[in-house]
Design an enzyme around this catalytic site. Structure first.
Site, short mmCIF file in Angstrom:
data_model
loop_
_atom_site.label_atom_id
_atom_site.label_comp_id
_atom_site.label_asym_id
_atom_site.label_seq_id
_atom_site.Cartn_x
_atom_site.Cartn_y
_atom_site.Cartn_z
N ARG A 1 0.83 -1.23 0.00
CA ARG A 1 0.00 0.00 0.00
C ARG A 1 0.86 1.26 0.00
O ARG A 1 0.46 2.28 -0.56
CB ARG A 1 -0.93 -0.01 1.21
N LYS B 1 -19.85 -15.44 0.20
CA LYS B 1 -21.30 -15.24 0.34
C LYS B 1 -21.96 -14.57 -0.87
O LYS B 1 -21.44 -13.60 -1.41
CB LYS B 1 -21.57 -14.34 1.55
N GLY C 1 -9.45 -7.44 -2.94
CA GLY C 1 -9.64 -8.48 -1.93
C GLY C 1 -8.84 -9.75 -2.18
O GLY C 1 -7.67 -9.71 -2.58
N GLY D 1 -13.81 -3.47 0.24
CA GLY D 1 -15.19 -2.98 0.33
C GLY D 1 -15.46 -1.86 -0.67
O GLY D 1 -16.53 -1.80 -1.29
P1 AMP Z 1 -14.86 -13.08 -0.18
O1 AMP Z 1 -14.22 -12.17 0.82
O2 AMP Z 1 -16.33 -13.06 -0.19
O3 AMP Z 1 -14.25 -12.90 -1.57
O4 AMP Z 1 -14.51 -14.55 0.30
C1 AMP Z 1 -13.21 -15.05 0.35
C2 AMP Z 1 -13.22 -16.25 1.22
O5 AMP Z 1 -14.12 -17.21 0.70
C3 AMP Z 1 -11.86 -16.92 1.29
O6 AMP Z 1 -11.37 -16.82 2.59
C4 AMP Z 1 -12.15 -18.37 0.91
O7 AMP Z 1 -11.50 -19.32 1.74
C5 AMP Z 1 -13.65 -18.47 1.10
N1 AMP Z 1 -14.22 -19.55 0.27
C6 AMP Z 1 -14.14 -19.69 -1.05
N2 AMP Z 1 -14.73 -20.83 -1.43
C7 AMP Z 1 -15.19 -21.44 -0.32
C8 AMP Z 1 -15.89 -22.65 -0.05
N3 AMP Z 1 -16.23 -23.47 -1.04
N4 AMP Z 1 -16.20 -22.93 1.24
C9 AMP Z 1 -15.85 -22.09 2.24
N5 AMP Z 1 -15.21 -20.94 2.05
C10 AMP Z 1 -14.88 -20.61 0.79
#
Ligand code: AMP
Length: 418
Positions: A40, A206, A375, A398
């Site tokens: 950063r 999610k 991210g 975010g």
């Molecule tokens: P995000 O911040 O929403 O992009 O989510 C990233 C996180 O999603 C990472 O820490 C991954 O380990 C988790 N992730 C991705 N695929 C899976 C999965 N199939 N089951 C559980 N966690 C997951």
């Protein structure tokens, strides 16, 4: 209207307050705070070099961590001043406050081309409250405002929004830094009318975090590829069994609505056809949050549409990775946000790395514009050693998501128009 940028300024001899994102990971070793990753800080060097060359008197303001209005010594920006000085090969002065007489004196002593870093702005609760009197005290330090902290631009705080409004009101210029300019170009203008085919890859934990992005991108994309745990909410919506996979059963309706919208608009909406699955096993160990550590045992490839009750999906499977790679190789514009699996565990990183490789191939061999929406996808690309082989990697988390949703970011809205 495009925003004024630091290239449009004539700041010689002027006091320029630059909001930067120096929220760097730190670690204590032998009683000293050490910076673990200076990405950063490095990202701000082009803007700072430009301003130094133009003879501006540079005042840097930033936050570090969440000190919640307290002077928390482990969250001091002092080590950042040292690191920045090394990276710039240029002295960087530091003052252990961000407002008040001492700071005003340090600013008054600045000569053309000199840099002063102010102490963590979140040592004051007034920062996050966007308190007008506090913003006024920051504004007193400067003639011109520059915001190069895209990662903090989705927050209407005193140093990201309030101070800009005050400086603009008294006729001062408020400009985007070079890094901010790139973010606005790639996440904004470039995706307004992307070269086609436009392929979007979304993954991560999610659906609820990304549904607004999905909804907006359904207006623009030709194809949306889904991976990560969010795929299981879509699978559930389609009536498949998802075993113990991470899922949001209360979001099945919005998943169905997205599938419906894709069909209506003729957007190809692709879900995994196979996955890597493993058995979650509760252990006696506790994690940092005091919750039992779950180990994932006996990983295997599952090519059936349903996942057995005792297993969870942890990555996309090889057939899905192959399909996604082929689709990516036909793309002219690619946007990627979110890993395809639990990539932090090398056993479940293959899907994410295959996609990363396909994004790089599409960029290098086919001239596709590839934009990585911040991210964990950025982490994954860097982990695969491919970070410098895509067109653009966003520095926001975010902020990138909100911008992609089409939201107005307060830190951007406060900047002057050209
Ligand atoms: P995000 O911040 O929403 O992009 O989510 C990233 C996180 O999603 C990472 O820490 C991954 O380990 C988790 N992730 C991705 N695929 C899976 C999965 N199939 N089951 C559980 N966690 C997951």
């Amino acid at each position: 209207m495009p925003k004024l940028t630091v290239k449009d300024l004539n700041p010689r001899g002027k006091r320029v307050l630059v909001r930067v994102d120096y929220n760097v990971p730190m670690e204590e070793r032998n009683g000293q705070m050490l910076i673990n990753d200076a990405t950063r800080i490095e990202a701000t060097l082009p803007t700072l070099r430009l301003l130094i060359g133009q003879g501006a008197r540079i005042i840097l303001t930033a936050h570090l961590g969440r000190p919640k209005g307290q002077r928390e010594p482990s969250m001091s920006l002092q080590p950042v001043a040292v690191k920045l000085g090394e990276l710039l090969s240029h002295p960087v002065a530091f003052v252990d406050d961000c407002i008040g007489e001492k700071v005003e004196q340090a600013v008054a002593n600045l000569q053309d081309g000199q840099i002063l870093l102010l102490e963590n702005v979140r040592y004051y609760n007034e920062e996050e409250a966007n308190d007008p009197a506090f913003a006024e005290k920051l504004a007193r330090l400067a003639d011109i405002y520059v915001n190069d902290a895209f990662g903090a631009a989705h927050r209407a705080h005193a140093s990201t929004e309030g101070v800009a409004r005050i400086i603009a009101k008294r006729g001062g210029q408020c400009a985007a830094g070079l890094l901010m300019e790139l973010e606005l170009k790639f996440l904004g203008e470039e995706l307004q009318s992307p070269s086609k085919p436009f392929v979007v890859i979304l993954g991560g934990a999610k659906v609820s975090d990304k549904i607004n992005v999905i909804d907006r991108l359904l207006e623009k994309a030709d194809t949306i590829l889904i991976g990560g745990a969010m795929a299981y909410t879509f699978k559930l919506a389609q009536g498949f069994k998802i075993g113990k996979s991470l899922v949001e059963p209360d979001r099945v309706d919005i998943a169905n609505a997205a599938l419906e919208k894709a069909k209506k608009r003729g957007v190809q909406f692709v879900l995994p056809t196979d996955n890597v699955v493993a058995q979650p096993v509760k252990t006696d160990k506790l994690n940092k949050k005091g919750k039992p550590v779950i180990e994932l045992h006996n990983p295997r490839i599952n090519s059936e549409p349903n996942i057995p009750d005792n297993e969870e999906g942890v990555d996309i499977g090889p057939a899905t990775a192959k399909t996604y790679s082929e689709i990516l190789l036909s793309a002219k514009t690619i946007l990627w946000n979110g890993p395809m699996g639990i990539f932090e565990d090398p056993r479940f990183a293959e899907g994410t790395f295959s996609v990363a490789k396909a994004v790089v191939d599409a960029t290098q061999k086919n001239g596709a514009v590839s934009i990585i929406g911040g991210g964990d996808s950025v982490k994954a690309l860097n982990k695969a050693g491919l970070g410098d082989k895509v067109t653009f990697m966003s520095t926001g988390g975010g902020a990138s998501l909100e911008f992609l949703e089409g939201k107005v970011l307060p830190g951007v809205a406060a900047l002057s128009e050209k």
